[in-house]
Write a protein that holds these residues in place. Structure first.
Motif, PDB file in Angstrom:
ATOM      1  N   LEU A 322     149.216  69.828 -21.543  1.00 27.89           N
ATOM      2  CA  LEU A 322     148.422  70.332 -22.660  1.00 27.89           C
ATOM      3  C   LEU A 322     147.684  71.612 -22.271  1.00 27.89           C
ATOM      4  O   LEU A 322     147.660  72.591 -23.035  1.00 27.89           O
ATOM      5  CB  LEU A 322     147.410  69.269 -23.107  1.00 27.89           C
ATOM      6  N   LEU A 323     147.090  71.625 -21.088  1.00 27.70           N
ATOM      7  CA  LEU A 323     146.327  72.785 -20.642  1.00 27.70           C
ATOM      8  C   LEU A 323     147.223  74.009 -20.462  1.00 27.70           C
ATOM      9  O   LEU A 323     146.785  75.148 -20.661  1.00 27.70           O
ATOM     10  CB  LEU A 323     145.611  72.474 -19.326  1.00 27.70           C
ATOM     11  N   HIS A 324     148.475  73.765 -20.102  1.00 28.20           N
ATOM     12  CA  HIS A 324     149.397  74.868 -19.829  1.00 28.20           C
ATOM     13  C   HIS A 324     150.110  75.351 -21.091  1.00 28.20           C
ATOM     14  O   HIS A 324     150.860  76.324 -21.051  1.00 28.20           O
ATOM     15  CB  HIS A 324     150.436  74.417 -18.786  1.00 28.20           C
ATOM     16  N   SER A 325     149.853  74.712 -22.217  1.00 27.55           N
ATOM     17  CA  SER A 325     150.609  74.987 -23.444  1.00 27.55           C
ATOM     18  C   SER A 325     150.388  76.396 -23.994  1.00 27.55           C
ATOM     19  O   SER A 325     151.248  76.934 -24.693  1.00 27.55           O
ATOM     20  CB  SER A 325     150.238  73.966 -24.524  1.00 27.55           C
ATOM     21  N   GLY A 326     149.212  76.982 -23.715  1.00 26.46           N
ATOM     22  CA  GLY A 326     148.896  78.286 -24.287  1.00 26.46           C
ATOM     23  C   GLY A 326     148.334  78.215 -25.691  1.00 26.46           C
ATOM     24  O   GLY A 326     147.921  79.234 -26.245  1.00 26.46           O
ATOM     25  N   ASN A 327     148.304  77.027 -26.267  1.00 19.95           N
ATOM     26  CA  ASN A 327     147.751  76.820 -27.609  1.00 19.95           C
ATOM     27  C   ASN A 327     146.314  76.313 -27.472  1.00 19.95           C
ATOM     28  O   ASN A 327     146.088  75.241 -26.907  1.00 19.95           O
ATOM     29  CB  ASN A 327     148.607  75.784 -28.356  1.00 19.95           C
ATOM     30  N   PRO A 328     145.303  77.053 -27.972  1.00 21.24           N
ATOM     31  CA  PRO A 328     143.909  76.626 -27.814  1.00 21.24           C
ATOM     32  C   PRO A 328     143.628  75.213 -28.331  1.00 21.24           C
ATOM     33  O   PRO A 328     142.806  74.496 -27.755  1.00 21.24           O
ATOM     34  CB  PRO A 328     143.126  77.669 -28.607  1.00 21.24           C
ATOM     35  N   THR A 329     144.316  74.796 -29.382  1.00 19.56           N
ATOM     36  CA  THR A 329     144.111  73.438 -29.909  1.00 19.56           C
ATOM     37  C   THR A 329     144.581  72.389 -28.915  1.00 19.56           C
ATOM     38  O   THR A 329     143.875  71.408 -28.644  1.00 19.56           O
ATOM     39  CB  THR A 329     144.857  73.264 -31.245  1.00 19.56           C
ATOM     40  N   TRP A 330     145.770  72.589 -28.341  1.00 15.20           N
ATOM     41  CA  TRP A 330     146.291  71.631 -27.368  1.00 15.20           C
ATOM     42  C   TRP A 330     145.494  71.690 -26.061  1.00 15.20           C
ATOM     43  O   TRP A 330     145.265  70.660 -25.416  1.00 15.20           O
ATOM     44  CB  TRP A 330     147.769  71.913 -27.106  1.00 15.20           C
ATOM     45  N   ILE A 331     145.073  72.879 -25.680  1.00 15.54           N
ATOM     46  CA  ILE A 331     144.237  73.013 -24.482  1.00 15.54           C
ATOM     47  C   ILE A 331     142.945  72.221 -24.670  1.00 15.54           C
ATOM     48  O   ILE A 331     142.492  71.509 -23.758  1.00 15.54           O
ATOM     49  CB  ILE A 331     143.927  74.499 -24.207  1.00 15.54           C
ATOM     50  N   SER A 332     142.349  72.349 -25.837  1.00 14.85           N
ATOM     51  CA  SER A 332     141.110  71.619 -26.126  1.00 14.85           C
ATOM     52  C   SER A 332     141.325  70.112 -26.034  1.00 14.85           C
ATOM     53  O   SER A 332     140.472  69.382 -25.515  1.00 14.85           O
ATOM     54  CB  SER A 332     140.600  71.999 -27.519  1.00 14.85           C
ATOM     55  N   ARG A 333     142.479  69.631 -26.505  1.00 17.51           N
ATOM     56  CA  ARG A 333     142.764  68.188 -26.423  1.00 17.51           C
ATOM     57  C   ARG A 333     142.913  67.737 -24.973  1.00 17.51           C
ATOM     58  O   ARG A 333     142.483  66.642 -24.606  1.00 17.51           O
ATOM     59  CB  ARG A 333     144.021  67.870 -27.219  1.00 17.51           C
ATOM     60  N   GLY A 334     143.532  68.582 -24.140  1.00 20.95           N
ATOM     61  CA  GLY A 334     143.617  68.247 -22.724  1.00 20.95           C
ATOM     62  C   GLY A 334     142.255  68.158 -22.082  1.00 20.95           C
ATOM     63  O   GLY A 334     141.975  67.240 -21.289  1.00 20.95           O
TER      64      GLY A 334
END
Length: 428
Positions: A322-334
């Motif tokens: 999730l953190l590596h996804s580059g998407n701020p929403t997914w990063i936030s979930r991680g």
């Protein structure tokens, strides 16, 4: 045992609970405000104090200086813990906040490598060591102080404010970093902007000094004149508490120190986005800490220790995806998943740290156990994670380090830790 007359006398001089909580948390605010600022500005420290043609080498060197403060924490914890056990909790806490104030203000006026050459990184490492020594006894002595003044059925909820102060300090550091990065140019930040929040830390330090000097000093129980032998007699308790703190230490420093750099270097996010995400998740942690502590006072310490460490074992790798996804929403979930694990573990381990440690070595033993876990596992996590990514080229590899830390605490909680929630706590 403490006589009834002595207990009555102590009760007559007992400070109000709100004053105890403020005195217990303020030093942690100072400690983690400073440590957080270093973590958030580690790229600047790398450039200005460890210049190199290889940016990764500068970053690893800067994280190495960060880790140096943690490597000496066990020594500082034993020294301040011994003062707490033999002289008094208040005296140890006052000394700690004074040393932290000196180190923090000195960071604000520290010359760079370009100005004084090799003396700059040497001075930086020495200041990190002073901060590590003073911080070594701060958290542990503060939660002992809080637990010994807490009602028996609210030890989790009262002691959590020591950790709450830590997160508040980091949140203030994150907010200061966000405000500066939004208000100043990159050149201004690199030139002088990063120094401002270190200078402002003096206000927190002075507040802590005044609060702690105003408390009545307690008379600690007679402690052994030979601390090494005393610790050896209780080595099983020290080892158990050490292992129970591994998962929370690694998860905390992953979530709130390393991830700031990770999502910039590996996920392509800007510094302002990274700091803003971190600030929001840290604000959530301030809410979840008291909730987890309240649950642990009712359900017990073991259920939360098991739940938090199991979450890290199962989700360590998915979190980094999730953190590596580059998407701020997914990063936030991680980041939120890491935050939930930290909160669950903290709500249980915070009071259990005190409840599982024998009174004779309560400050010293807890300081040693916690600071080995915090320093050698948690504090080195940014360095280890950076090294893993740099040498392997695999940006997900730190997830396995997080899962391993969770497994260590999970095994300890499941098979080697009694439930301590209802155990009577002998007080001073």
């Amino acid at each position: 045992m403490v006589s009834a007359s002595k207990q009555a006398a102590m009760g007559a001089h007992q400070p109000p609970l709100w004053r105890v909580i403020l005195a217990g948390l303020i030093g942690n605010v100072m400690e983690w405000y400073d440590f957080a600022l270093y973590g958030y500005f580690v790229g600047i420290f790398g450039d200005q104090f460890f210049p190199s043609s290889d940016p990764n080498a500068s970053l690893i060197a800067a994280f190495g200086a960060f880790a140096a403060g943690f490597l000496v924490r066990p020594l500082g914890g034993v020294v301040l813990g011994r003062i707490g056990d033999r002289v008094g909790r208040r005296q140890a806490l006052t000394l700690s906040v004074m040393a932290m104030a000196l180190a923090t203000v000195s960071m604000a006026i520290l010359p760079t490598y370009q100005q004084v050459g090799l003396w700059a990184p040497i001075a930086l490492v020495l200041l990190r060591i002073l901060q590590g020594l003073s911080a070594g006894g701060e958290y542990t002595t503060s939660i002992v102080f809080l637990a010994e003044h807490a009602p028996a059925n609210r030890r989790g909820l009262v002691t959590i404010w020591g950790l709450w102060g830590s997160v508040l300090g980091m949140l203030l550091g994150s907010a200061a970093g966000t405000l500066l990065s939004d208000s100043l140019s990159a050149a201004q930040m690199s030139s002088w902007g990063w120094r401002l929040p270190f200078a402002l830390g003096l206000l927190v330090a002075l507040t802590g000094f005044v609060l702690r000097r105003g408390l009545n000093s307690e008379t600690p129980p007679a402690a052994s004149a030979r601390p090494v032998q005393a610790l050896a007699r209780h080595s099983g308790a020290v080892l158990r508490v050490l292992l129970l703190n591994v998962a929370s230490s690694v998860a905390f420093y992953t979530a709130f120190v390393y991830v700031i750099t990770y999502i910039q270097s590996e996920a392509g996010q800007s510094e302002s986005v990274a700091l803003a995400l971190n600030t929001r998740v840290m604000g959530l942690l301030l809410i979840f800490y008291p909730i987890a502590a309240w649950i642990s006072d009712r359900l017990g310490r073991k259920p939360l220790l098991i739940a938090g460490s199991l979450l890290l074992v199962l989700a360590g790798l998915p979190i980094f995806e999730l953190l590596h996804s580059g998407n701020p929403t997914w990063i936030s979930r991680g980041e939120i998943l890491l935050m939930l694990a930290v909160a669950l573990l903290a709500g249980a381990k915070n009071p259990a740290n005190v409840e599982l440690m024998p009174q004779a070595v309560r400050c010293t033993g807890l300081a040693l156990a916690f600071n080995v876990a915090e320093g050698y596992f948690g504090g080195t996590t940014p360095l280890i994670a950076s090294w893993l990514v740099s040498t392997s080229g695999n940006p997900l590899l730190p997830g396995y380090w997080v899962a391993l830390a969770g497994a260590i605490t999970l095994i300890t909680a499941l098979w080697f830790t009694p439930e301590s929630c209802r155990l009577p706590l002998q007080r001073l």
